[in-house]
Design a protein around this motif. Structure first.
Motif, PDB file in Angstrom:
ATOM      1  N   PHE A  60       1.144  -1.465  -0.041  1.00  0.00           N
ATOM      2  CA  PHE A  60      -0.179   0.227   0.100  1.00  0.00           C
ATOM      3  C   PHE A  60       1.047   1.592  -0.311  1.00  0.00           C
ATOM      4  O   PHE A  60       0.241   2.283  -0.189  1.00  0.00           O
ATOM      5  N   THR A  98       0.527   4.772  -2.750  1.00  0.00           N
ATOM      6  CA  THR A  98      -0.846   4.349  -3.914  1.00  0.00           C
ATOM      7  C   THR A  98      -1.598   5.843  -2.482  1.00  0.00           C
ATOM      8  O   THR A  98      -2.373   5.739  -1.416  1.00  0.00           O
ATOM      9  N   ARG A  99      -2.567   6.268  -3.360  1.00  0.00           N
ATOM     10  CA  ARG A  99      -3.374   7.119  -2.141  1.00  0.00           C
ATOM     11  C   ARG A  99      -5.075   6.737  -3.040  1.00  0.00           C
ATOM     12  O   ARG A  99      -5.804   7.650  -2.910  1.00  0.00           O
ATOM     13  N   SER A 100      -4.903   5.729  -3.933  1.00  0.00           N
ATOM     14  CA  SER A 100      -6.515   5.197  -4.279  1.00  0.00           C
ATOM     15  C   SER A 100      -7.060   4.352  -3.381  1.00  0.00           C
ATOM     16  O   SER A 100      -6.726   4.173  -2.474  1.00  0.00           O
ATOM     17  N   ARG A 108     -10.006   4.255   2.715  1.00  0.00           N
ATOM     18  CA  ARG A 108      -8.928   4.176   1.528  1.00  0.00           C
ATOM     19  C   ARG A 108      -9.734   2.679   1.016  1.00  0.00           C
ATOM     20  O   ARG A 108      -8.813   1.417  -0.119  1.00  0.00           O
TER      21      ARG A 108
END
Ligand code: CP
Length: 299
Positions: free
Chosen positions: A25, A28-30, A61
């Motif tokens: 992770f 990642t900003r998704s 998230r």
């Protein structure tokens, strides 16, 4: 794994799995839908900035719904008991409760009493498992591994759940742990395997990483008979003192820090030697991995 109560209950392989899961992770900003339809409730009976916000972002998230109970404005203020409060939050629909409490053992008690998952976000001076996982990931990313590292933990060891969880984790993962701090702030029984040093200088000498802790004045029964400047003189760290450590040594701090008391501001802000903001940033991926694990989700 229904709950995450402490590092003490984890095997080295489980720690490594959580670190590997967190690594996926990082950066990642998704948002994913692994926890869509699940409810994560944050119950913080003690103040927090890093842990509270990063658990909230981690749950979002993963697609979860997040409840945040403002304890001081809740029915706790009317006298509702700890367990009645937790059972109420579970009955409302929480699948996981992230709990911070001033009492050592509160998280274990919650885990035994509830059917939903419980994640310990810090209980008294007992454990802060997600902070130790964050610190381990920060070290692993900087040094490529944890086994064989020498880590000095300096400051208020007696009251620090961060020190306890870190010492247990680092020993399990093959690191060497040294502890130093004011004699009144050393625990009567240090974590197994940790070496207690007479001075901070001895602890720092040749270490690969130096983890600084603040004095937890809110947990002291009587005041520390020392000014901030006197404390820094004996137990603080700056660039000159870090020069006694290994050549590539880094400094860590779980926060909140007291600049010029336990750490010089110039060192804290030196991104080459200080992992402090890396620790904060890793809070979200590590907590995503922990929530994913206790809720049995697969991303
Ligand atoms: N490290 C840590 O637990 O910080 P907070 O108290 O701000 O959550």
């Amino acid at each position: 794994m229904k709950d995450l109560i402490g590092i003490e209950g984890l095997a080295p392989a489980q720690i490594a799995e959580l670190l590997d899961a967190a690594e996926r992770f990082v950066g990642t900003r998704s948002t994913v839908s692994a926890l869509a339809g699940r409810v994560v409730a944050n119950l913080f009976f003690e103040n927090s900035t890093r842990t509270l916000l990063s658990f909230e972002l981690a749950a979002k998230r993963l697609g979860a719904t997040v409840l945040i109970m403002a304890v001081e404005r809740s029915s706790v203020a009317k006298g509702e008991s700890f367990l009645d409060t937790l059972r109420t939050v579970e009955a409302i629909g929480a699948d996981a409760i992230v709990l911070r409490h001033s009492r050592s053992g509160a998280a274990a008690e919650a885990g035994s009493a509830l059917g939903c998952a419980v994640v310990n976000a810090g209980d008294g001076s007992n454990e802060h498992p997600t902070q130790a996982l964050i610190d381990a990931l920060a070290l692993r990313r900087r040094f490529g591994g944890i086994a064989g590292l020498t880590v000095a933990i300096v400051g208020d060891i007696a009251h620090s759940r961060v020190a306890r969880s870190n010492a247990i984790l680092l020993e399990k993962m093959g690191a060497h742990v040294r502890l130093a701090g004011p004699p009144d702030l050393m625990p009567p029984q240090p974590p197994a395997g940790a070496r207690v040093c007479a001075t901070a200088r001895q602890a720092v000498e040749g270490a690969d990483a130096v983890m600084m802790l603040r004095v937890q004045r809110e947990r002291l029964e009587s005041g520390l008979e020392m000014s901030g400047a006197e404390y820094f003189d004996l137990y603080g760290i700056d660039h000159a003192r870090l020069a006694n450590a290994a050549p590539r040594a880094v400094v860590l701090h779980p926060g909140p820090m007291n600049r010029e008391v336990e750490i010089a501001g110039a060192l804290a802000d030196d991104r080459e030697r200080s992992l402090i903001l890396d620790q904060v940033a890793l809070g979200v991926p590590v907590r995503m991995a922990c929530l994913e694990r206790v809720l049995g989700a697969a991303v």
